[in-house]
Design a protein around this motif. Sequence first.
Motif, short mmCIF file in Angstrom:
data_model
loop_
_atom_site.label_atom_id
_atom_site.label_comp_id
_atom_site.label_asym_id
_atom_site.label_seq_id
_atom_site.Cartn_x
_atom_site.Cartn_y
_atom_site.Cartn_z
N ILE A 1 4.71 -5.39 -6.15
CA ILE A 1 4.01 -6.36 -5.29
C ILE A 1 2.76 -5.74 -4.67
O ILE A 1 1.68 -6.35 -4.65
CB ILE A 1 4.96 -6.87 -4.18
N ILE A 2 2.89 -4.51 -4.19
CA ILE A 2 1.74 -3.84 -3.58
C ILE A 2 0.62 -3.65 -4.59
O ILE A 2 -0.55 -3.94 -4.31
CB ILE A 2 2.16 -2.48 -2.97
N ASN A 3 0.97 -3.20 -5.79
CA ASN A 3 -0.05 -3.01 -6.83
C ASN A 3 -0.70 -4.33 -7.23
O ASN A 3 -1.91 -4.39 -7.48
CB ASN A 3 0.58 -2.34 -8.06
N TYR A 4 0.12 -5.39 -7.30
CA TYR A 4 -0.44 -6.69 -7.67
C TYR A 4 -1.44 -7.18 -6.62
O TYR A 4 -2.53 -7.66 -6.94
CB TYR A 4 0.69 -7.72 -7.83
N VAL A 5 -1.04 -7.04 -5.35
CA VAL A 5 -1.92 -7.50 -4.27
C VAL A 5 -3.22 -6.71 -4.26
O VAL A 5 -4.32 -7.28 -4.14
CB VAL A 5 -1.20 -7.36 -2.91
N LYS A 6 -3.13 -5.40 -4.43
CA LYS A 6 -4.34 -4.56 -4.38
C LYS A 6 -5.23 -4.78 -5.60
O LYS A 6 -6.46 -4.85 -5.48
CB LYS A 6 -3.95 -3.09 -4.25
N SER A 7 -4.62 -4.89 -6.79
CA SER A 7 -5.44 -5.06 -8.00
C SER A 7 -6.14 -6.41 -8.02
O SER A 7 -7.20 -6.55 -8.64
CB SER A 7 -4.57 -4.90 -9.24
N ASN A 8 -5.56 -7.40 -7.35
CA ASN A 8 -6.19 -8.73 -7.30
C ASN A 8 -6.96 -8.95 -5.99
O ASN A 8 -7.40 -10.08 -5.73
CB ASN A 8 -5.13 -9.82 -7.47
N THR B 1 -9.97 -9.56 7.29
CA THR B 1 -10.01 -9.56 8.77
C THR B 1 -8.74 -9.00 9.38
O THR B 1 -8.77 -8.42 10.46
CB THR B 1 -10.25 -10.99 9.29
N ASN B 2 -7.61 -9.18 8.72
CA ASN B 2 -6.34 -8.68 9.24
C ASN B 2 -5.51 -8.16 8.07
O ASN B 2 -4.94 -8.93 7.29
CB ASN B 2 -5.58 -9.80 9.97
N LYS B 3 -5.44 -6.84 7.94
CA LYS B 3 -4.79 -6.23 6.78
C LYS B 3 -3.26 -6.39 6.81
O LYS B 3 -2.57 -5.95 5.87
CB LYS B 3 -5.16 -4.75 6.69
N ASN B 4 -2.70 -6.97 7.86
CA ASN B 4 -1.26 -7.25 7.90
C ASN B 4 -0.92 -8.50 7.11
O ASN B 4 0.27 -8.81 6.91
CB ASN B 4 -0.78 -7.43 9.34
N PHE B 5 -1.96 -9.24 6.67
CA PHE B 5 -1.73 -10.49 5.95
C PHE B 5 -2.25 -10.37 4.52
O PHE B 5 -3.17 -9.60 4.23
CB PHE B 5 -2.44 -11.66 6.64
N VAL B 6 -1.61 -11.17 3.64
CA VAL B 6 -1.99 -11.22 2.23
C VAL B 6 -2.38 -12.65 1.89
O VAL B 6 -1.66 -13.60 2.25
CB VAL B 6 -0.83 -10.77 1.32
N LYS B 7 -3.49 -12.79 1.19
CA LYS B 7 -3.93 -14.12 0.76
C LYS B 7 -3.04 -14.60 -0.39
O LYS B 7 -2.72 -13.84 -1.29
CB LYS B 7 -5.39 -14.09 0.32
N VAL B 8 -2.64 -15.86 -0.33
CA VAL B 8 -1.77 -16.44 -1.35
C VAL B 8 -2.63 -17.07 -2.44
O VAL B 8 -3.31 -18.07 -2.21
CB VAL B 8 -0.83 -17.49 -0.73
N LEU C 1 0.42 -14.79 3.96
CA LEU C 1 1.76 -14.33 4.28
C LEU C 1 1.69 -12.89 4.79
O LEU C 1 0.87 -12.10 4.33
CB LEU C 1 2.67 -14.35 3.04
N LYS C 2 2.57 -12.58 5.76
CA LYS C 2 2.68 -11.20 6.21
C LYS C 2 3.33 -10.36 5.09
O LYS C 2 4.06 -10.89 4.26
CB LYS C 2 3.53 -11.11 7.48
N TRP C 3 3.05 -9.07 5.11
CA TRP C 3 3.58 -8.19 4.07
C TRP C 3 5.10 -8.27 3.99
O TRP C 3 5.67 -8.40 2.91
CB TRP C 3 3.17 -6.73 4.35
N ASP C 4 5.80 -8.18 5.14
CA ASP C 4 7.26 -8.17 5.10
C ASP C 4 7.82 -9.51 4.62
O ASP C 4 8.81 -9.57 3.90
CB ASP C 4 7.84 -7.80 6.47
N GLU C 5 7.16 -10.61 4.98
CA GLU C 5 7.61 -11.92 4.51
C GLU C 5 7.36 -12.07 3.01
O GLU C 5 8.17 -12.65 2.28
CB GLU C 5 6.89 -13.03 5.28
N LEU C 6 6.24 -11.54 2.56
CA LEU C 6 5.92 -11.57 1.13
C LEU C 6 7.01 -10.85 0.32
O LEU C 6 7.51 -11.36 -0.69
CB LEU C 6 4.56 -10.91 0.89
#
Length: 596
Positions: A427-434, A440-447, A467-472
Amino acid sequence: MFARAFRVRANTNIKGSDRRKLRSDVAAAFPTLSTEQLAELVPNKEELNVIKIHSHKGEAITVYMNHRNPILFEAEKVLYPTVYTLWVYPDLLPAFATWPPVLQKLVGGADLMLPGVVVPPSGLPRVQRGTLCAVTLLGNRAPVAVGVATMSTEEMLAAGMKGKGFAVLHTHLDHLWEYGDKSSPPTLAPLVTDSAAKESAGDEEELQGKEPGSPEPEQPVDIRDLSLRDRDTGAELLGKEELHENRAAEPAEDASTEEQQEAEDSRTPQEQMDALFHQCFFHALKCKVKKSDLPLLTSTFLGSHMVSCCPAGKQLDIKKSSYKKFSKFLQCMQHQGVLQVKELSRGVESIVDVDWKHPDIKAFAVPEGFSSASTAQDSKSEDREQVYHAPEIIPLYGVSTKMIPLFQESGHRKGSILSSSEVRNVIINYVKSNELVDETNKNFVKVNAILCDCLLDKSEQDEISHLKWDELLSRCLERLQPLHQVTFSGQEPVVRKGNIEPIDISIAQRSSNKKVTIIKNLELYGLDPQCVANTLQQKVQASATISPTPGAKDRVQVQIQGNQIHHLAKMLLEEYQLPRKYIQGLEKAPKLGRKK
């Protein structure tokens, strides 16, 4: 052919007409397959893909995939089965056996030379030059390689079993095998015993005129040991025609006690461990186990009975034997008719029957230093408690169909099994590669669209954009297929579907307002219900019984008079060292200190 990595050129699904043609081609190539087996191998509706690849030599190869495993490959318009297919249909091809150490050479790209082929008592299979054949390992009928015979059986024997016998195309552990689920070969009992095969191999060599000074019929054992070295000997097994060129002749066997002792001392560590397992096995059956103990968990039999029969200064280690797994050792004993083993609970095997009249048991003599058959029966429960080791339980996750888009970018397919940390990394690699981390807030991930389809319900898709990282991560784990891996002491890990059921403790009301404590699911954790019942009965001085668990096939429950949860909790948590999270019902213990 697949000893090195290959390049995937295309991956497409096979449609109806193409499936019918493939089924027809398979039927023509392998006429021994029945109609039902053909339908199972090339199904009508299940997922079936075709992959175009190029080998490291530039060869164009077509691979057919059923679910996630390669089942067939085609080169130059010839169909070949993979080891995954041969494990389901082990008698599909004529099979030739070799010694286990040879496999590592075959995986590296070597062909199988005739000095490395074991000749069974019934003789070699009759094949012609160019016949497609399977290669098995001595002691297991499950094929580990596919190859083409470079000469007929008659030519092999006429050549004195020297020269190249088979051009190997595909093996267990090669890159084509790695493209599947990477499962291990099943353990299939050989049609003849290992010892008979070894003796026959030696006799065959002797009949064909071995040079003076060559080893006697039992020498395949030495060959197997020599093949573990990285110098000349590995090559000797796989192709050196002068197999024993530099070896001096061994002295002929003599009947004297002194020379027999020398021969015994010269056994390899693996042979000594095999002998130790046989000694402890028959000692335990003759002196420790009674008919009333059956069914008996195999883990209990090994950890309590066999270990107690081990001579001082020695230690049983199945990994150092030729069997590698205790289940395989028991299968060999079952094949000889000594006992019968069944899986009474999924993933948990038990000994259900023993033939105490078997000649090997009757002929076994208890070694000096051990007492007679009644030894240690009174302290059986105590011994079992001391040797019990809580299993290691690891939650795992399988990639479901809905989650494929999220995981395919990292090379995973439907059914791929991952740990929680591996899921997190994906999940981390997918989020970073995309580039989905919110600026503005690195605690959140764009869906994005894929995260939306995989992790959000339909009612949420128009409302949630971040979504927050832990919720994701938690949403991802919830949508994967739950699995768990259980590893018992001295045994191979077992992966099961779903979450492991906890040990269930409940209190029931019986007649005359009497209470009883009921314990279920002990077998899932490698605990012998009869042993637990006996131990509890001694601790609390109350009647304990075993009965079938309602609604659960092949499981039993322990029932003991009174509310005994305090004693049970102390035994499970402190003595057996089981984690509290795997025990359900401890809160039902009676409250102390309120008696007036």
